[in-house]
Design a protein around this motif. Structure first.
Motif, PDB file in Angstrom:
ATOM      1  N   GLU A  53       1.198   4.848  -6.130  1.00 28.33           N
ATOM      2  CA  GLU A  53      -0.125   4.296  -5.826  1.00 28.33           C
ATOM      3  C   GLU A  53       0.055   3.015  -5.028  1.00 28.33           C
ATOM      4  OE1 GLU A  53      -4.127   3.860  -8.282  1.00 28.33           O
ATOM      5  OE2 GLU A  53      -2.687   2.312  -8.845  1.00 28.33           O
ATOM      6  N   ILE A  54      -0.652   2.932  -3.906  1.00 31.20           N
ATOM      7  CA  ILE A  54      -0.541   1.798  -2.998  1.00 31.20           C
ATOM      8  C   ILE A  54      -1.934   1.224  -2.739  1.00 31.20           C
ATOM      9  CG2 ILE A  54       0.282   1.006  -0.744  1.00 31.20           C
ATOM     10  CD1 ILE A  54       2.502   2.165  -2.494  1.00 31.20           C
ATOM     11  N   ASP A  55      -2.071  -0.096  -2.851  1.00 31.30           N
ATOM     12  CA  ASP A  55      -3.307  -0.797  -2.494  1.00 31.30           C
ATOM     13  C   ASP A  55      -3.112  -1.490  -1.154  1.00 31.30           C
ATOM     14  OD1 ASP A  55      -4.295  -0.061  -4.961  1.00 31.30           O
ATOM     15  OD2 ASP A  55      -4.108  -2.048  -5.858  1.00 31.30           O
ATOM     16  N   VAL A  56      -4.103  -1.385  -0.279  1.00 31.59           N
ATOM     17  CA  VAL A  56      -4.003  -2.047   1.020  1.00 31.59           C
ATOM     18  C   VAL A  56      -5.230  -2.912   1.301  1.00 31.59           C
ATOM     19  CG1 VAL A  56      -2.455  -0.371   2.082  1.00 31.59           C
ATOM     20  CG2 VAL A  56      -4.915  -0.002   2.218  1.00 31.59           C
ATOM     21  N   TYR A  57      -4.955  -4.000   2.016  1.00 30.69           N
ATOM     22  CA  TYR A  57      -5.983  -4.889   2.546  1.00 30.69           C
ATOM     23  C   TYR A  57      -5.885  -4.868   4.065  1.00 30.69           C
ATOM     24  CZ  TYR A  57      -6.635  -7.039  -2.094  1.00 30.69           C
ATOM     25  OH  TYR A  57      -6.905  -7.279  -3.427  1.00 30.69           O
ATOM     26  N   ALA A  58      -7.016  -4.833   4.739  1.00 31.46           N
ATOM     27  CA  ALA A  58      -7.025  -4.862   6.200  1.00 31.46           C
ATOM     28  C   ALA A  58      -6.728  -6.283   6.693  1.00 31.46           C
ATOM     29  CB  ALA A  58      -8.378  -4.395   6.735  1.00 31.46           C
ATOM     30  N   PHE A  73      -2.109  -3.588   8.011  1.00 28.50           N
ATOM     31  CA  PHE A  73      -2.506  -3.545   6.604  1.00 28.50           C
ATOM     32  C   PHE A  73      -1.425  -4.165   5.726  1.00 28.50           C
ATOM     33  CE2 PHE A  73      -4.770  -0.215   8.797  1.00 28.50           C
ATOM     34  CZ  PHE A  73      -6.067  -0.378   8.346  1.00 28.50           C
ATOM     35  N   LYS A  74      -1.872  -4.896   4.696  1.00 28.93           N
ATOM     36  CA  LYS A  74      -0.972  -5.560   3.762  1.00 28.93           C
ATOM     37  C   LYS A  74      -1.071  -4.902   2.391  1.00 28.93           C
ATOM     38  CE  LYS A  74       0.195  -8.511   6.968  1.00 28.93           C
ATOM     39  NZ  LYS A  74      -0.770  -8.225   8.030  1.00 28.93           N
ATOM     40  N   VAL A  75       0.001  -5.003   1.613  1.00 29.07           N
ATOM     41  CA  VAL A  75       0.097  -4.324   0.322  1.00 29.07           C
ATOM     42  C   VAL A  75       0.268  -5.358  -0.783  1.00 29.07           C
ATOM     43  CG1 VAL A  75       1.413  -2.676  -1.064  1.00 29.07           C
ATOM     44  CG2 VAL A  75       1.166  -2.303   1.405  1.00 29.07           C
ATOM     45  N   PHE A  76      -0.721  -5.483  -1.653  1.00 27.32           N
ATOM     46  CA  PHE A  76      -0.635  -6.333  -2.839  1.00 27.32           C
ATOM     47  C   PHE A  76      -1.825  -6.034  -3.734  1.00 27.32           C
ATOM     48  CE2 PHE A  76      -2.682  -8.778   0.531  1.00 27.32           C
ATOM     49  CZ  PHE A  76      -3.821  -9.273  -0.075  1.00 27.32           C
ATOM     50  N   SER A 125       6.571  -4.216  -0.845  1.00 27.03           N
ATOM     51  CA  SER A 125       6.489  -4.176   0.623  1.00 27.03           C
ATOM     52  C   SER A 125       5.339  -5.076   1.031  1.00 27.03           C
ATOM     53  CB  SER A 125       6.265  -2.754   1.139  1.00 27.03           C
ATOM     54  OG  SER A 125       5.105  -2.191   0.572  1.00 27.03           O
ATOM     55  N   TYR A 126       5.617  -6.043   1.896  1.00 24.23           N
ATOM     56  CA  TYR A 126       4.562  -6.947   2.325  1.00 24.23           C
ATOM     57  C   TYR A 126       3.529  -6.216   3.182  1.00 24.23           C
ATOM     58  CZ  TYR A 126       7.480 -10.789   0.677  1.00 24.23           C
ATOM     59  OH  TYR A 126       8.216 -11.632  -0.107  1.00 24.23           O
ATOM     60  N   THR A 127       4.003  -5.315   4.043  1.00 21.98           N
ATOM     61  CA  THR A 127       3.097  -4.590   4.922  1.00 21.98           C
ATOM     62  C   THR A 127       3.084  -3.107   4.572  1.00 21.98           C
ATOM     63  OG1 THR A 127       4.756  -4.056   6.608  1.00 21.98           O
ATOM     64  CG2 THR A 127       3.679  -6.216   6.775  1.00 21.98           C
ATOM     65  N   PHE A 128       1.985  -2.448   4.908  1.00 24.28           N
ATOM     66  CA  PHE A 128       1.898  -1.008   4.690  1.00 24.28           C
ATOM     67  C   PHE A 128       2.854  -0.269   5.620  1.00 24.28           C
ATOM     68  CE2 PHE A 128      -0.791   3.024   5.136  1.00 24.28           C
ATOM     69  CZ  PHE A 128      -0.250   3.592   4.006  1.00 24.28           C
ATOM     70  N   ALA A 129       3.051  -0.809   6.830  1.00 27.83           N
ATOM     71  CA  ALA A 129       4.004  -0.188   7.749  1.00 27.83           C
ATOM     72  C   ALA A 129       5.395  -0.159   7.140  1.00 27.83           C
ATOM     73  CB  ALA A 129       4.019  -0.938   9.083  1.00 27.83           C
ATOM     74  N   ASP A 130       5.805  -1.253   6.497  1.00 32.28           N
ATOM     75  CA  ASP A 130       7.118  -1.273   5.848  1.00 32.28           C
ATOM     76  C   ASP A 130       7.161  -0.292   4.687  1.00 32.28           C
ATOM     77  OD1 ASP A 130       9.795  -2.325   5.220  1.00 32.28           O
ATOM     78  OD2 ASP A 130       8.807  -3.163   3.459  1.00 32.28           O
ATOM     79  N   CYS A 131       6.092  -0.205   3.926  1.00 27.40           N
ATOM     80  CA  CYS A 131       6.018   0.787   2.838  1.00 27.40           C
ATOM     81  C   CYS A 131       6.266   2.185   3.386  1.00 27.40           C
ATOM     82  CB  CYS A 131       4.649   0.707   2.166  1.00 27.40           C
ATOM     83  SG  CYS A 131       4.301   2.039   0.984  1.00 27.40           S
ATOM     84  N   LEU A 132       5.604   2.521   4.478  1.00 28.42           N
ATOM     85  CA  LEU A 132       5.758   3.846   5.068  1.00 28.42           C
ATOM     86  C   LEU A 132       7.173   4.063   5.589  1.00 28.42           C
ATOM     87  CD1 LEU A 132       2.352   3.957   6.959  1.00 28.42           C
ATOM     88  CD2 LEU A 132       2.968   5.331   4.948  1.00 28.42           C
ATOM     89  N   HIS A 138      12.866  17.324  -0.943  1.00 30.42           N
ATOM     90  CA  HIS A 138      12.155  16.864  -2.140  1.00 30.42           C
ATOM     91  C   HIS A 138      10.815  17.581  -2.281  1.00 30.42           C
ATOM     92  CE1 HIS A 138       9.180  14.469   0.147  1.00 30.42           C
ATOM     93  NE2 HIS A 138      10.189  14.086   0.913  1.00 30.42           N
ATOM     94  N   TYR A 139      10.391  17.718  -3.529  1.00 33.10           N
ATOM     95  CA  TYR A 139       9.057  18.243  -3.786  1.00 33.10           C
ATOM     96  C   TYR A 139       8.001  17.270  -3.243  1.00 33.10           C
ATOM     97  CZ  TYR A 139      10.396  22.191  -6.808  1.00 33.10           C
ATOM     98  OH  TYR A 139      10.877  23.395  -7.294  1.00 33.10           O
ATOM     99  N   PRO A 140       6.760  17.743  -3.046  1.00 33.67           N
ATOM    100  CA  PRO A 140       5.740  16.880  -2.431  1.00 33.67           C
ATOM    101  C   PRO A 140       5.510  15.602  -3.223  1.00 33.67           C
ATOM    102  CG  PRO A 140       4.728  18.795  -3.479  1.00 33.67           C
ATOM    103  CD  PRO A 140       6.205  19.051  -3.440  1.00 33.67           C
ATOM    104  N   ILE A 141       5.244  14.543  -2.497  1.00 31.83           N
ATOM    105  CA  ILE A 141       4.976  13.237  -3.095  1.00 31.83           C
ATOM    106  C   ILE A 141       3.524  12.879  -2.814  1.00 31.83           C
ATOM    107  CG2 ILE A 141       5.568  10.783  -3.051  1.00 31.83           C
ATOM    108  CD1 ILE A 141       8.401  11.697  -2.121  1.00 31.83           C
ATOM    109  N   TYR A 142       2.774  12.615  -3.874  1.00 34.76           N
ATOM    110  CA  TYR A 142       1.368  12.245  -3.748  1.00 34.76           C
ATOM    111  C   TYR A 142       1.269  10.719  -3.634  1.00 34.76           C
ATOM    112  CZ  TYR A 142       0.881  16.974  -5.578  1.00 34.76           C
ATOM    113  OH  TYR A 142       0.983  18.328  -5.765  1.00 34.76           O
ATOM    114  N   ILE A 143       0.515  10.248  -2.667  1.00 35.18           N
ATOM    115  CA  ILE A 143       0.282   8.818  -2.479  1.00 35.18           C
ATOM    116  C   ILE A 143      -1.206   8.562  -2.678  1.00 35.18           C
ATOM    117  CG2 ILE A 143       0.545   6.822  -0.988  1.00 35.18           C
ATOM    118  CD1 ILE A 143       3.207   8.104  -1.620  1.00 35.18           C
ATOM    119  N   THR A 144      -1.579   8.033  -3.834  1.00 37.98           N
ATOM    120  CA  THR A 144      -2.972   7.646  -4.057  1.00 37.98           C
ATOM    121  C   THR A 144      -3.156   6.213  -3.572  1.00 37.98           C
ATOM    122  OG1 THR A 144      -2.331   7.153  -6.342  1.00 37.98           O
ATOM    123  CG2 THR A 144      -3.487   9.205  -5.961  1.00 37.98           C
ATOM    124  N   MET A 145      -4.294   5.938  -2.946  1.00 38.56           N
ATOM    125  CA  MET A 145      -4.483   4.629  -2.342  1.00 38.56           C
ATOM    126  C   MET A 145      -5.870   4.061  -2.622  1.00 38.56           C
ATOM    127  SD  MET A 145      -2.471   4.849   1.321  1.00 38.56           S
ATOM    128  CE  MET A 145      -2.992   3.174   1.693  1.00 38.56           C
TER     129      MET A 145
END
Length: 346
Positions: free
Chosen positions: A72-77, A112-115, A126-133, A146-153
């Protein structure tokens, strides 16, 4: 040495459709511990709320290596960059000589930022969503089968009604367009299963889901599935101009009976177990939670997890794939065999 072979932990479910398999994942997967001085201030001012923030996670790669198949990832614009580069909480952290914050200046970059919470709970894997990806893509390339990975956001823009706190940029349809583009630019379309893939030639996404037009686990190997955990104006903005999510990256938390219905977020399996079972039986995918706000872990109460397992929800999130390092507790979440993927046994 890079492991460019099938990931050993992902086997035994190849012929099952993805909606007949349950996986365990983490909640707020990016979150690092709040500094001790800052947490002490939280406890003094909000003793009822602060304990719920006392958890953290290891890196994304370590979680995936363990076998978790949902993050699960939270992003801010942050269109121009720098909006969240100097969180107010750094002033309160100073008393405990915390580790450096953003040593590479990544929070100054546009994107986008992640926190978790602006100015207060801001340390992240990860400070940025780009780095997370980039981290996710690197891990996927090292474990290609790998089996599928679900990313809830969650897409966050709530304000804190106190002086001095940063006001987030609102999520509009145009901002969601940028979010889709960031995923496509940094992860890539070939790594995704999108609503278009599930809809196929069916008239709507929901009609495809009700016809069980899901891929098998084997067909979904190496892929990521993004789910927007939002309702109200955020969901409406994301869907606008994209009926049945045509051309979109994310699935949405949409109710049964709508063209976009495929995934649902139903977080309380104790109270809503029967509803979850009903939705799963019809063919929808459901995300639920085993625990929340550290309460179950502090009480060593596994009833929420057991209810989640029994509900048939395909995605079950926890903060405790490892025991807490903040308070004594034996609470930990995994299936009976110590794994994090299993066939739905209902």
């Amino acid at each position: 040495m890079l492991l460019l072979v099938a990931f050993a932990g992902d086997s035994g479910f190849d012929d099952l459709p993805v909606n007949r398999v349950q996986v365990i994942g983490s909640h707020n997967s990016y979150k690092r511990a709040i500094d001790s001085a800052l947490f002490g201030m939280f406890m003094a001012k909000n003793p009822d709320i602060a304990p719920g923030l006392q958890y953290s996670h290891v890196s994304y790669g370590e979680q995936l290596d363990l076998g978790l198949r949902n993050l699960e990832i939270d992003v801010y614009a942050d269109e121009k960059g720098g909006k969240y580069a100097h969180p107010k909480g750094l002033e309160w952290e100073a008393a405990s000589n915390p580790p450096p914050y953003d040593p590479k200046g990544e929070m100054l970059l546009p994107g986008f930022k992640v926190f978790h919470v602006q100015d207060l709970d801001f340390r992240s894997n990860s400070y940025t969503f780009a780095d997370c990806l980039h981290q996710l893509k690197t891990w996927s390339d090292q474990h290609k089968d790998h089996y599928p990975i679900y990313i809830t956001m969650n897409t966050k823009d709530d304000t804190i009604k106190s002086p001095g706190f940063t006001d987030p940029e609102p999520f509009t349809a145009a901002v969601f367009d940028r979010l889709d583009k960031e995923i496509l630019d940094n992860l890539g379309r070939d790594y995704l299963i999108t609503p278009d893939d599930i809809r196929g030639s069916y008239p709507t996404l929901e009609s495809a889901v009700l016809a069980n037009h899901w891929p098998t686990m084997n067909q979904a190997r190496g892929k990521f599935i993004f789910i927007l955990d939002e309702g109200g104006r955020h969901r409406a903005a994301y869907i606008r101009g994209h009926h049945s999510l045509k051309g979109r990256v994310f699935f949405t938390d949409s109710p049964a009976g709508t063209p976009e219905a495929a995934f649902m977020i139903i977080n309380n399996p104790r109270e809503d177990g029967e509803r979850i079972r009903e939705m799963v039986k019809k063919g929808y995918m459901v995300r639920t939670r085993a625990d929340a706000d550290t309460k179950e872990a502090r009480a060593n109460d596994r009833s929420g997890f057991m209810a989640a397992c029994a509900s048939g929800a395909q995605i079950i999130t926890t903060d405790y794939y490892y025991k807490s390092t903040f308070f004594p507790s034996d609470y930990v979440v995994h299936f009976d065999d110590g794994k994090y993927v299993r066939k739905d046994e209902r």
